[in-house]
Design a protein around this motif. Structure first.
Motif, PDB file in Angstrom:
ATOM      1  N   ASN A   1       0.822  -1.216   0.000  1.00  0.00           N
ATOM      2  CA  ASN A   1       0.000   0.000   0.000  1.00  0.00           C
ATOM      3  C   ASN A   1       0.856   1.267   0.000  1.00  0.00           C
ATOM      4  O   ASN A   1       0.334   2.381   0.078  1.00  0.00           O
ATOM      5  CB  ASN A   1      -0.973   0.006   1.187  1.00  0.00           C
ATOM      6  CG  ASN A   1      -0.279   0.178   2.532  1.00  0.00           C
ATOM      7  OD1 ASN A   1       0.944   0.213   2.624  1.00  0.00           O
ATOM      8  ND2 ASN A   1      -1.067   0.296   3.578  1.00  0.00           N
TER       9      ASN A   1
ATOM     10  N   ASP B   1      -5.099   3.066  -1.835  1.00  0.00           N
ATOM     11  CA  ASP B   1      -6.309   2.960  -1.006  1.00  0.00           C
ATOM     12  C   ASP B   1      -6.417   4.096   0.001  1.00  0.00           C
ATOM     13  O   ASP B   1      -6.648   3.886   1.194  1.00  0.00           O
ATOM     14  CB  ASP B   1      -6.345   1.606  -0.275  1.00  0.00           C
ATOM     15  CG  ASP B   1      -6.412   0.446  -1.234  1.00  0.00           C
ATOM     16  OD1 ASP B   1      -7.101   0.573  -2.265  1.00  0.00           O
ATOM     17  OD2 ASP B   1      -5.775  -0.590  -0.970  1.00  0.00           O
ATOM     18  N   VAL B   2      -6.251   5.307  -0.509  1.00  0.00           N
ATOM     19  CA  VAL B   2      -6.378   6.504   0.327  1.00  0.00           C
ATOM     20  C   VAL B   2      -7.831   6.968   0.261  1.00  0.00           C
ATOM     21  O   VAL B   2      -8.381   7.179  -0.821  1.00  0.00           O
ATOM     22  CB  VAL B   2      -5.430   7.616  -0.168  1.00  0.00           C
ATOM     23  CG1 VAL B   2      -5.658   8.901   0.607  1.00  0.00           C
ATOM     24  CG2 VAL B   2      -3.977   7.159  -0.051  1.00  0.00           C
ATOM     25  N   ARG B   3      -8.455   7.146   1.407  1.00  0.00           N
ATOM     26  CA  ARG B   3      -9.884   7.478   1.489  1.00  0.00           C
ATOM     27  C   ARG B   3     -10.074   8.967   1.748  1.00  0.00           C
ATOM     28  O   ARG B   3      -9.518   9.521   2.688  1.00  0.00           O
ATOM     29  CB  ARG B   3     -10.531   6.667   2.605  1.00  0.00           C
ATOM     30  CG  ARG B   3     -12.007   6.942   2.829  1.00  0.00           C
ATOM     31  CD  ARG B   3     -12.528   5.959   3.872  1.00  0.00           C
ATOM     32  NE  ARG B   3     -13.901   6.233   4.269  1.00  0.00           N
ATOM     33  CZ  ARG B   3     -14.250   6.690   5.458  1.00  0.00           C
ATOM     34  NH1 ARG B   3     -13.322   6.945   6.382  1.00  0.00           N
ATOM     35  NH2 ARG B   3     -15.520   6.889   5.756  1.00  0.00           N
TER      36      ARG B   3
ATOM     37  N   GLN C   1      -5.255   6.825   4.560  1.00  0.00           N
ATOM     38  CA  GLN C   1      -5.523   5.400   4.504  1.00  0.00           C
ATOM     39  C   GLN C   1      -6.236   4.999   5.790  1.00  0.00           C
ATOM     40  O   GLN C   1      -6.123   5.674   6.817  1.00  0.00           O
ATOM     41  CB  GLN C   1      -4.218   4.620   4.364  1.00  0.00           C
ATOM     42  CG  GLN C   1      -3.491   4.875   3.053  1.00  0.00           C
ATOM     43  CD  GLN C   1      -2.109   4.265   3.025  1.00  0.00           C
ATOM     44  OE1 GLN C   1      -1.374   4.307   4.013  1.00  0.00           O
ATOM     45  NE2 GLN C   1      -1.716   3.707   1.883  1.00  0.00           N
TER      46      GLN C   1
ATOM     47  N   PRO D   1      -3.020   6.812  10.628  1.00  0.00           N
ATOM     48  CA  PRO D   1      -2.615   7.009   9.230  1.00  0.00           C
ATOM     49  C   PRO D   1      -2.218   8.455   8.950  1.00  0.00           C
ATOM     50  O   PRO D   1      -2.688   9.391   9.608  1.00  0.00           O
ATOM     51  CB  PRO D   1      -3.869   6.626   8.444  1.00  0.00           C
ATOM     52  CG  PRO D   1      -4.992   6.918   9.380  1.00  0.00           C
ATOM     53  CD  PRO D   1      -4.474   6.606  10.749  1.00  0.00           C
TER      54      PRO D   1
ATOM     55  N   PHE E   1     -12.048   5.948  -2.589  1.00  0.00           N
ATOM     56  CA  PHE E   1     -10.665   5.511  -2.443  1.00  0.00           C
ATOM     57  C   PHE E   1      -9.872   5.837  -3.705  1.00  0.00           C
ATOM     58  O   PHE E   1     -10.348   5.635  -4.823  1.00  0.00           O
ATOM     59  CB  PHE E   1     -10.604   4.004  -2.166  1.00  0.00           C
ATOM     60  CG  PHE E   1     -11.058   3.624  -0.783  1.00  0.00           C
ATOM     61  CD1 PHE E   1     -10.146   3.556   0.261  1.00  0.00           C
ATOM     62  CD2 PHE E   1     -12.391   3.359  -0.518  1.00  0.00           C
ATOM     63  CE1 PHE E   1     -10.552   3.211   1.540  1.00  0.00           C
ATOM     64  CE2 PHE E   1     -12.822   3.025   0.757  1.00  0.00           C
ATOM     65  CZ  PHE E   1     -11.889   2.943   1.794  1.00  0.00           C
TER      66      PHE E   1
ATOM     67  N   ASN F   1      -5.557   6.211  -5.380  1.00  0.00           N
ATOM     68  CA  ASN F   1      -4.114   6.099  -5.240  1.00  0.00           C
ATOM     69  C   ASN F   1      -3.524   7.494  -5.373  1.00  0.00           C
ATOM     70  O   ASN F   1      -3.934   8.262  -6.251  1.00  0.00           O
ATOM     71  CB  ASN F   1      -3.525   5.166  -6.299  1.00  0.00           C
ATOM     72  CG  ASN F   1      -3.974   3.726  -6.106  1.00  0.00           C
ATOM     73  OD1 ASN F   1      -4.383   3.329  -5.015  1.00  0.00           O
ATOM     74  ND2 ASN F   1      -3.896   2.940  -7.163  1.00  0.00           N
TER      75      ASN F   1
END
Length: 466
Positions: free
Chosen positions: A317, A414-416, A429, A434, A448, A450
């Motif tokens: 990740n 997978d950054v929200r 994340q 995080p 989500f 990248n």
């Protein structure tokens, strides 16, 4: 009808502030017959905004961000409620990206006119006496009771409208014979949960669609005797788990042969971005001794070296797999002006050795009722130095450490996206502590992406969508 009002909890041994879902509402829900679960956000929306959803302004309103599926019916729920159980207590003060815990002062006028039984529980309930029409109930369930309540209470996840990182408890209390004189964990009898019970709880959440877990509600994960077995079983039976992280760890346990093996197992079975929060509190040996802290400076350095040796490799990740975090407390017994210099020197030594630390938390001492330090008269002469000390750590340790940890060009997956501030979207994340990423675009929230790292702030980073 029994209604659970979650005002969110934050303690040294466990998180319950969104995006985390704490243990208190789940255990209580499991002990009841079909309770309704609401959050302080639901209550604020009803009280302050007449249950009308707000059009998004320039800045996200985190006071009403974490709504349940019940928020549209909140007026009717409160009308039918015969017992209101209020979960309250933030023992680890801090700022939160997308949530604002409720306080007793805030709640009192909102629920004053409700014609129902009102019960306060959670960490704050241990500091209170009954007053007015409120009752206090600690809901101190045994682990034999929790064995079933944790399974039944998992279903409150179905009343939430957003995903959560589920906080999982392995033990309560502190296994050390002598406790840090300021810590509330030492007031509890040390007990551990059966690993099969924990696994069943996680499997229940997994079958309900949850994929994010933090085994965080304990004073030291390395003191849990079934840790490796538990992690292996979780990975085998819940293979699509996206986040599996831990939290607290005693440096003395990490440096043992068993601790080194567990470190390897954590790297193997857990997901990248994982952190072992080390309760260092102080690198000043006089302060260590006076406050009965759990680690000497030399032991802490050894533990940091071990975690770097096995966990600094970058995972899929984009984050290192498993790194230490450091907690420092200012205002402890026997602290002097030189204590701040000693703390800085050790952190600088770690940086100069090119050892990675994921984050450094610096807090001032809080004297909780029942702790040994509660009635101590502590000198406050150092307070005038605290701000400058924090700023020095942020600029001279955190900032260069962050640039090493996430160099420009690093891809984080997978950054929200969580909140807007003007035309900037803040994202991170899911997981334990995080990194917050500022993205100079107004993106849709709860999506989500990248992200490529483009720059660094003192404790956060900037990035762009790829």
């Amino acid at each position: 009808m029994i209604t659970i009002l979650d005002c969110y909890t934050d303690e040294p041994s466990g998180l319950g502030v969104p995006p985390y879902l704490g243990t208190y509402p789940r255990y209580i829900a499991g002990s009841l017959d079909k309770p309704v679960y609401i959050t302080i956000d639901d209550l604020r929306l009803y009280q302050k905004y007449n249950s009308i959803e707000q059009k998004e302004a320039q800045n996200t309103n985190i006071r009403i961000y974490n709504l349940t599926k019940n928020y549209s019916n909140i007026k009717e729920i409160l009308k039918k409620t015969t017992t209101l159980i209020i979960i309250l207590g933030s023992h680890t003060p801090g700022k939160y990206l997308s949530a604002l815990p409720g306080t007793l002062k805030e709640i009192l006028p909102i629920i004053k006119n409700l014609k129902c039984e009102k019960i306060i529980t959670g960490p704050s309930s241990y500091d209170m006496k009954e007053f007015d029409d409120f009752k206090i109930n600690h809901f101190d369930f045994s682990y034999e009771e929790i064995k079933n309540y944790a399974i039944r209470g998992a279903r409150i996840i179905e009343q939430l409208s957003d995903l959560r990182v589920v906080e999982i408890e392995t033990s309560k209390g502190c296994p050390r014979p002598d406790h840090c004189i300021f810590c509330t964990e030492g007031l509890k009898e040390f007990k551990i949960r059966n690993p099969d019970d924990i696994l069943k709880e996680i499997q229940t959440f997994y079958n309900l669609g949850c994929r994010h877990f933090r085994i965080g509600k304990q004073s030291c994960f390395y003191s849990y005797p079934h840790a490796s077995k538990l992690l292996k079983k979780i990975r085998e039976t819940c293979p699509e788990t996206k986040v599996l992280h831990i939290d607290n760890a005693n440096p003395q346990k990490i440096i043992t042969p068993e601790g080194i093996q567990l470190t390897k197992d954590i790297v193997t079975y857990c997901t990248p971005g994982n952190i072992a929060a080390l309760g260092v509190e102080s690198f000043d040996e006089k302060v260590v001794k006076a406050n009965c802290l759990n680690s000497t400076p030399e032991t802490t350095l050894k533990a940091i070296e071990i975690l770097n040796k096995y966990g600094s490799e970058r995972g899929d990740n984009g984050m290192p797999k498993f790194l230490p975090g450091i907690n420092l407390i200012l205002g402890l017994k026997a602290e002097t002006k030189e204590t701040l210099e000693i703390n800085y020197d050790y952190l600088k030594q770690i940086l100069d050795k090119k050892l990675l630390i994921r984050r450094i938390n610096i807090r001032q001492l809080v004297k909780y009722p029942g702790t040994e330090i509660e009635n101590e008269k502590l000198p406050k002469k150092n307070k005038k130095y605290y701000y400058n000390f924090r700023e020095k750590i942020r600029k001279e340790i955190d900032y260069p450490m962050l640039k090493i940890l996430t160099p420009e060009g690093t891809i984080l997956k997978d950054v929200r996206t969580e909140v807007h501030e003007g035309n900037v979207t803040f994202a991170r994340q899911l997981g334990t502590y995080p990194l917050i990423i500022g993205i100079k675009e107004r993106l849709s929230l709860n999506k989500f992406y990248n992200v490529k790292i483009t720059g660094h702030m003192l404790r956060s980073i900037t990035g762009e969508i790829i």
